[in-house]
Design an enzyme around this catalytic site. Structure first.
Site, PDB file in Angstrom:
ATOM      1  N   ASP A  14       0.823  -1.154   0.099  1.00 34.41           N
ATOM      2  CA  ASP A  14       0.044  -0.178   0.096  1.00 34.41           C
ATOM      3  C   ASP A  14       0.806   1.228   0.097  1.00 34.41           C
ATOM      4  O   ASP A  14       0.576   2.241   0.782  1.00 34.41           O
ATOM      5  CB  ASP A  14      -1.187   0.194   1.163  1.00 34.41           C
ATOM      6  CG  ASP A  14      -2.065  -1.216   1.047  1.00 34.41           C
ATOM      7  OD1 ASP A  14      -1.933  -2.023   0.310  1.00 34.41           O
ATOM      8  OD2 ASP A  14      -2.901  -1.299   1.817  1.00 34.41           O
ATOM      9  N   LYS A 128      -6.913  -4.928  -3.157  1.00 37.51           N
ATOM     10  CA  LYS A 128      -7.801  -5.397  -2.213  1.00 37.51           C
ATOM     11  C   LYS A 128      -8.578  -4.413  -1.506  1.00 37.51           C
ATOM     12  O   LYS A 128      -8.399  -3.283  -1.944  1.00 37.51           O
ATOM     13  CB  LYS A 128      -6.878  -5.845  -1.073  1.00 37.51           C
ATOM     14  CG  LYS A 128      -6.144  -4.858  -0.428  1.00 37.51           C
ATOM     15  CD  LYS A 128      -5.006  -5.612   0.411  1.00 37.51           C
ATOM     16  CE  LYS A 128      -4.160  -4.217   1.117  1.00 37.51           C
ATOM     17  NZ  LYS A 128      -5.058  -3.436   1.771  1.00 37.51           N
ATOM     18  N   CYS A 173      -2.164  -2.899   7.569  1.00 37.07           N
ATOM     19  CA  CYS A 173      -1.954  -3.881   6.473  1.00 37.07           C
ATOM     20  C   CYS A 173      -0.998  -4.773   6.709  1.00 37.07           C
ATOM     21  O   CYS A 173      -0.836  -5.992   6.338  1.00 37.07           O
ATOM     22  CB  CYS A 173      -1.909  -3.228   5.001  1.00 37.07           C
ATOM     23  SG  CYS A 173      -3.687  -2.313   4.839  1.00 37.07           S
TER      24      CYS A 173
HETATM   25  C1  VGL Z   1      -4.877   0.730   5.711  1.00 39.55           C
HETATM   26  C2  VGL Z   1      -6.205   1.809   6.811  1.00 39.55           C
HETATM   27  C3  VGL Z   1      -7.275   1.728   6.120  1.00 39.55           C
HETATM   28  C4  VGL Z   1      -3.380   0.149   5.381  1.00 39.55           C
HETATM   29  C5  VGL Z   1      -5.927   0.902   4.738  1.00 39.55           C
HETATM   30  O1  VGL Z   1      -3.004   0.066   4.102  1.00 39.55           O
HETATM   31  O2  VGL Z   1      -2.646  -0.080   6.552  1.00 39.55           O
HETATM   32  N1  VGL Z   1      -4.938   1.278   6.860  1.00 39.55           N
HETATM   33  N2  VGL Z   1      -7.030   0.982   4.986  1.00 39.55           N
END
Ligand code: VGL
Ligand code: ZN
Length: 226
Positions: A14, A128, A173
């Protein structure tokens, strides 16, 4: 990458604009801080670029994940009347879902990979959290903890039995991906200089690091392998 007896993949988690502070893109364009900017989130990019290049040079798999939400995603506070970001709710499939500011909305600038992340060495991209009613922190399972993303089958198909993880965020994540990787039988290494955390609720980063360690995750500096 092959170490003694193991075939490893690097999973870059991410590295998207919405998780990073403001910066200037290669074109000179100035991007604002992302909707869920992690403090120093962009500091992980340099070690990840270095590590990814080493993997790619050896013909090893480098996988990048991306949070990829529809505009009315269930993890957004805006999808719940009377709720605000930071509230924690129980959903039919997920107990204790944190509500966030809208982020990583499909086909927006916030969902793009950070411009300084080198996608050259990246072999495949896994998105995802694209189902409206289900969030996904882990690269392996959605937040109902049952629905697979397909990554496990993909890695096993490639004969991979170890994963190196880096990216954002340490306490979400990365954390869920690392615990799932262990439970799926992978030797799991989290690159400590290549992760940064959200820190919400307070103490969540320390808690995540402790739980990863007790679960058998190796916490290592990327420099130890280069
Ligand atoms: C994430 C919060 C909401 C992450 C993703 O990538 O850690 N955190 N969505
Ligand atoms: Zn998300």
């Amino acid at each position: 990458m092959k170490f003694d007896g193991i075939t490893a993949a690097l999973i870059i988690i991410d590295i998207q604009n919405d998780f990073c502070p403001a910066y200037t893109a290669c074109s000179g364009e100035k991007l604002p801080a992302g909707a869920l900017a992690v403090a120093d989130g962009d500091k992980v990019i340099e070690p990840l670029n270095r590590f990814a290049q080493v993997f790619a040079d050896k013909g090893a798999a480098v996988i990048a994940t991306a949070d990829w939400h529809p505009p009315d995603h269930v993890s957004f506070a805006s999808a719940h009347p009377e709720k605000k970001a930071g509230d924690i709710v129980d959903l039919p499939a997920v107990k204790g879902q944190v509500l966030w500011n809208p982020h990583c909305i499909q086909r927006t600038r916030g969902a793009d990979f950070h411009d300084l992340l080198n996608l050259g060495p990246v072999h495949s991209i896994l998105r995802k959290g694209f189902r409206r009613d289900l969030d996904s922190y882990s690269a392996f399972f959605e937040n109902d903890r049952q629905t697979p993303t397909g990554l496990d089958g993909f890695l096993k198909g490639l004969g991979i039995n170890a994963v190196f993880l880096g990216g954002l965020a340490t306490d979400y994540c990365v954390y869920y991906s690392a615990l799932d990787a262990i439970s799926l039988g992978y030797k799991t290494i989290v690159l400590t200089d290549a992760v940064q955390g959200v820190g919400y609720p307070p103490g969540s980063v320390e808690k995540a690091l402790d739980s990863m360690k007790s679960a058998g995750v190796n916490l290592k500096d990327s420099g130890d392998f280069l």
